[in-house]
Design a protein around this motif. Structure first.
Motif, PDB file in Angstrom:
ATOM      1  N   ARG A  90      -6.331   2.339   0.883  1.00  0.00           N
ATOM      2  CA  ARG A  90      -6.385   2.565   2.332  1.00  0.00           C
ATOM      3  C   ARG A  90      -5.903   1.332   3.096  1.00  0.00           C
ATOM      4  NH1 ARG A  90     -11.521   4.823   1.088  1.00  0.00           N
ATOM      5  NH2 ARG A  90     -12.553   3.028   1.997  1.00  0.00           N
ATOM      6  N   ILE A  91      -6.238   0.151   2.570  1.00  0.00           N
ATOM      7  CA  ILE A  91      -5.804  -1.074   3.239  1.00  0.00           C
ATOM      8  C   ILE A  91      -4.278  -1.185   3.201  1.00  0.00           C
ATOM      9  CG2 ILE A  91      -5.852  -3.588   3.150  1.00  0.00           C
ATOM     10  CD1 ILE A  91      -8.650  -3.244   1.852  1.00  0.00           C
ATOM     11  N   TYR A  92      -3.726  -0.914   2.035  1.00  0.00           N
ATOM     12  CA  TYR A  92      -2.278  -1.010   1.877  1.00  0.00           C
ATOM     13  C   TYR A  92      -1.587  -0.077   2.862  1.00  0.00           C
ATOM     14  CZ  TYR A  92       2.315  -0.895  -0.229  1.00  0.00           C
ATOM     15  OH  TYR A  92       3.663  -0.974  -0.431  1.00  0.00           O
ATOM     16  N   ASN A  93      -2.178   1.119   2.963  1.00  0.00           N
ATOM     17  CA  ASN A  93      -1.711   2.111   3.891  1.00  0.00           C
ATOM     18  C   ASN A  93      -1.711   1.592   5.329  1.00  0.00           C
ATOM     19  OD1 ASN A  93      -1.204   4.491   5.048  1.00  0.00           O
ATOM     20  ND2 ASN A  93      -3.047   5.522   4.307  1.00  0.00           N
ATOM     21  N   ALA A  94      -2.831   0.941   5.694  1.00  0.00           N
ATOM     22  CA  ALA A  94      -2.934   0.398   7.052  1.00  0.00           C
ATOM     23  C   ALA A  94      -1.897  -0.694   7.268  1.00  0.00           C
ATOM     24  CB  ALA A  94      -4.333  -0.148   7.289  1.00  0.00           C
ATOM     25  N   MET A  95      -1.638  -1.479   6.216  1.00  0.00           N
ATOM     26  CA  MET A  95      -0.643  -2.544   6.349  1.00  0.00           C
ATOM     27  C   MET A  95       0.738  -1.945   6.553  1.00  0.00           C
ATOM     28  SD  MET A  95      -1.976  -5.061   3.380  1.00  0.00           S
ATOM     29  CE  MET A  95      -0.664  -6.233   3.519  1.00  0.00           C
ATOM     30  N   LEU A  96       1.045  -0.920   5.755  1.00  0.00           N
ATOM     31  CA  LEU A  96       2.359  -0.275   5.882  1.00  0.00           C
ATOM     32  C   LEU A  96       2.559   0.277   7.279  1.00  0.00           C
ATOM     33  CD1 LEU A  96       2.804   1.738   2.595  1.00  0.00           C
ATOM     34  CD2 LEU A  96       3.933  -0.360   3.284  1.00  0.00           C
ATOM     35  N   SER A  97       1.492   0.891   7.831  1.00  0.00           N
ATOM     36  CA  SER A  97       1.706   1.538   9.113  1.00  0.00           C
ATOM     37  C   SER A  97       1.854   0.516  10.223  1.00  0.00           C
ATOM     38  CB  SER A  97       0.591   2.535   9.416  1.00  0.00           C
ATOM     39  OG  SER A  97      -0.602   1.856   9.571  1.00  0.00           O
ATOM     40  N   ARG A  98       1.621  -0.743   9.927  1.00  0.00           N
ATOM     41  CA  ARG A  98       1.926  -1.744  10.948  1.00  0.00           C
ATOM     42  C   ARG A  98       3.131  -2.581  10.534  1.00  0.00           C
ATOM     43  NH1 ARG A  98      -2.759  -5.081  12.712  1.00  0.00           N
ATOM     44  NH2 ARG A  98      -4.104  -4.172  11.147  1.00  0.00           N
ATOM     45  N   GLY A  99       3.977  -1.978   9.734  1.00  0.00           N
ATOM     46  CA  GLY A  99       5.271  -2.592   9.488  1.00  0.00           C
ATOM     47  C   GLY A  99       5.315  -3.620   8.366  1.00  0.00           C
ATOM     48  N   PHE A 100       4.323  -3.628   7.478  1.00  0.00           N
ATOM     49  CA  PHE A 100       4.328  -4.577   6.370  1.00  0.00           C
ATOM     50  C   PHE A 100       5.498  -4.271   5.442  1.00  0.00           C
ATOM     51  CE2 PHE A 100       2.940  -5.540   1.975  1.00  0.00           C
ATOM     52  CZ  PHE A 100       2.802  -6.908   2.103  1.00  0.00           C
TER      53      PHE A 100
END
Lengths: 244, 268
Positions: free
Chosen positions: B210-220
């Motif tokens: 879920r964290i990785y997902n959140a990072m991706l959705s902010r352009g990581f």
């Protein structure tokens, strides 16, 4: 007026373990609309949201965000357009301090330092979180964490805001502040929630999902007053309607 | 001591770093460099050295008093990890049977090297703790990044720090739930313990996703960007330079002896 649309065309999604989460879902959300997505636990609401920024790719069917088709190539661009606020703020606040966390998105956009600082100040102001900016997330209350999570997404200035249970951990006052904040956000909003009163306050359209299928799509005033439809989906009439 | 207390105890080191003293205001990079040189200097002493090490206690004591860090807090933490150092050195008195003459007294060399290890351990661990207590962990990570450590290592460190609290909270909830339904039986048997660890592991993996997902959705996109937060001031340069000079003097000149001679001279 068609540049901030979200369009799902016959989208199906099957998890690797075989669970069919979405089946043939189609809808179109136009610019500036605010849409509530409701349904029982496990109906597919969260899966649906994860399609909106390309974290999950549909097994069949297409997703359009603005004028972009969702593919591996357009993923990054779509992620800039759609800001998603997840249910658990601990998952979303991964940087060691509030300030750095809110700055994460703008920095990834490649903005220069002054622009990043402006965005962070603006976003923290929006959720009245300026005084906690140097705190580590584990010293915040649940309400503060949610506020920061929203600020972190708003700092990227997305065209479309998608939220998964935004008010789940908030006390009534923070929830009210959130509702007021959401009303001021002019672009398209998509909110998945069980908090039907919140949806009634913020949204004008509502989509009901059951076992991965859209079973109702219409005005909030029609759907949230339909007692039978709601009860078939493990929901109840909004509290504000129960009283009268 | 139960789990809850331990948990709130760890958070305390953050509270300490919110203070605003001379030491807290120093640039994290200056403090980090000074601390690293301090550690290397202490370690560089020979294994029978005791006299030369003692003056180095001046640094942790100064940092502690100027940074207003409670002595007991540091002491408790040092004692908590001391078993490691004790086990490393405990066989020296048995294995090293040589003898050293000090003022006509024959002392076993093994004991001297054992105490030397303990002193080095106390110096290094307390200084490292003080660095974190006066700089905060994120501050240290930031300094490491700005000093050129690759982004991937620094982000690992800051994730570790961010999520150790979440993981501990998760553990605390599971342990509480177990205690509430074991009615004094403690439920301490191995089977429950293994299950708890298993559940924690699975929850951690799910959370990581879920964290990785959140990072991706902010352009990581693979790199952790950071803002510059600190600017070197003259005070920082003065601090680092004087620290280095003192370390050099303490390392290569017999300070204890000189001071001793001086005091003797004054008294006689």
């Amino acid at each position: 007026m068609s540049h901030h649309i979200v369009e799902f065309k016959k989208v199906s999604f099957r998890y690797p373990d075989g669970t069919e989460a979405l089946r043939d879902i189609s809808f179109r959300i136009t610019h500036g609309e605010s849409v509530g997505i409701i349904g029982a636990n496990g109906a597919g609401k969260s899966t649906l949201l994860l399609h909106m920024n390309g974290y999950l790719m549909p097994t069949s069917g297409t997703v359009n965000i603005g004028d972009l088709f969702l593919t591996r190539q357009t993923q990054q661009e779509i992620r800039r357009k759609v800001g998603i606020v997840f249910q658990n703020p601990d998952d979303q606040l991964f940087m060691p301090t509030v300030y750095e966390d809110v700055a994460f998105g703008p920095l990834n956009l490649g903005l220069d330092e002054t622009a990043v600082r402006e965005r962070v100040e603006y976003a923290l102001n929006l959720v009245s979180g300026v005084e906690i900016k140097n705190k580590p997330p584990h010293h915040l209350s649940c309400g503060q964490k949610s506020a920061v999570a929203i600020a972190a997404v708003m700092a990227v200035e997305p065209d479309i805001l998608a939220m998964d249970e935004p008010a789940a951990n908030l006390d009534p006052r923070s929830r009210r502040l959130l509702i007021n904040l959401l009303k001021t956000f002019e672009h398209s909003k998509i909110i998945a929630s069980h908090d039907l009163d919140l949806i009634m306050d913020v949204c004008h359209r509502c989509i009901v999902i059951k076992e991965g299928i859209v079973i109702a799509d219409g005005l909030v005033t029609d759907i949230l007053t339909n007692k039978k439809l709601l009860e078939d989906n493990n929901l109840e009439l909004p509290l504000s309607l129960q009283r009268c | 001591m139960n789990f809850d207390e331990q948990y709130y105890n760890i958070g305390f080191i953050d509270q300490l770093s919110y203070k605003d003293t001379f030491v807290h205001r120093l640039d994290p990079r200056a403090k980090l460099i000074a601390t690293l040189f301090f550690l290397f200097t202490v370690i560089s002493f020979s294994k029978y050295e005791i006299n030369g090490l003692l003056p180095f206690f001046l640094f942790p004591v100064l940092l502690m008093s100027m940074g207003e860090i409670p002595f007991m807090f540091i002491l408790r933490k040092v004692i908590l990890v001391s078993p490691f150092a004790v086990f490393i050195g405990i066989f020296n008195p048995l294995l090293d049977s040589g003898q050293v003459m000090i003022n006509g007294l024959a002392i076993s060399a093994g004991w001297i090297s054992f105490f030397s290890i303990l002193i080095k351990f106390t110096l290094t661990v307390s200084t490292a703790l003080l660095l974190i207590a006066t700089t905060s962990f994120p501050g240290v990570c930031h300094a490491l990044r700005q000093l050129g450590l690759p982004s991937i290592f620094v982000s690992q460190l800051s994730f570790l720090y961010r999520y150790i609290f979440v993981l501990m909270e998760e553990t605390m909830r599971i342990v509480r739930a177990r205690n509430m339904r074991s009615y004094g039986e403690k439920g301490k048997d191995m089977k429950t313990f293994i299950r708890i660890v298993g559940i924690l592991f699975i929850r951690t993996i799910e959370r990581a996703e879920r964290i990785y997902n959140a990072m991706l959705s902010r352009g990581f996109q693979g790199d952790m960007p950071t803002l510059k937060r600190f600017h070197i001031k003259t005070g920082d340069i003065v601090f680092t330079l004087s620290m280095l000079i003192f370390l050099y003097v303490f390392r290569f000149y017999p300070v204890t002896e000189t001071v001793g001679r001086f005091v003797q001279g004054v008294l006689s």
